[in-house]
Design a protein around this motif. Structure first.
Motif, PDB file in Angstrom:
ATOM      1  N   GLN A  28       0.702  -1.135   0.039  1.00 22.61           N
ATOM      2  CA  GLN A  28      -0.137  -0.112  -0.041  1.00 22.61           C
ATOM      3  C   GLN A  28       0.742   1.249   0.181  1.00 22.61           C
ATOM      4  O   GLN A  28       0.677   2.186  -0.884  1.00 22.61           O
ATOM      5  CB  GLN A  28      -0.871   0.100   1.196  1.00 22.61           C
ATOM      6  N   GLN A  32       0.781   4.031  -2.939  1.00 21.16           N
ATOM      7  CA  GLN A  32       0.659   5.504  -2.724  1.00 21.16           C
ATOM      8  C   GLN A  32       1.885   6.320  -3.353  1.00 21.16           C
ATOM      9  O   GLN A  32       1.481   7.314  -4.127  1.00 21.16           O
ATOM     10  CB  GLN A  32       0.396   5.554  -1.183  1.00 21.16           C
ATOM     11  N   ARG A  35       1.324   6.401  -7.132  1.00 17.59           N
ATOM     12  CA  ARG A  35       0.040   7.218  -7.711  1.00 17.59           C
ATOM     13  C   ARG A  35       0.630   8.427  -7.844  1.00 17.59           C
ATOM     14  O   ARG A  35       0.356   9.429  -8.500  1.00 17.59           O
ATOM     15  CB  ARG A  35      -1.043   7.087  -6.582  1.00 17.59           C
TER      16      ARG A  35
END
Length: 80
Positions: A28, A32, A35
């Protein structure tokens, strides 16, 4: 199900998790960053220090159902 099929065509983060090299929190965090900044998930995970390059290469090979071979093992002559 063959063990090789367990990894085939899964996202790299999932493969690394199945190989017990990282956990969901690592995935995760890397996603992140990806992104926000772009980049390849494997490179991001290496940059964060969660895995080393060879582990990513092994995971990519497992993902594609092939065996990872380093240039030093391939018998190929490096370019001068």
């Amino acid at each position: 199900m063959d063990e090789d099929d367990l990894y085939r065509n899964k996202p790299l983060g999932q493969v690394l998790k199945l190989m017990e090299l990282i956990n969901e929190g690592h995935v995760q965090e890397a996603l992140q960053i990806q992104r926000k900044q772009g980049g390849l998930i494997g490179e991001i995970l290496v940059g964060l220090g969660y895995v080393v390059r060879d582990e990513v290469l092994l995971a990519l090979a497992a993902q594609k159902g092939t065996e990872a071979v380093g240039l030093d093992e391939s018998g190929a002559d490096p370019a001068p």
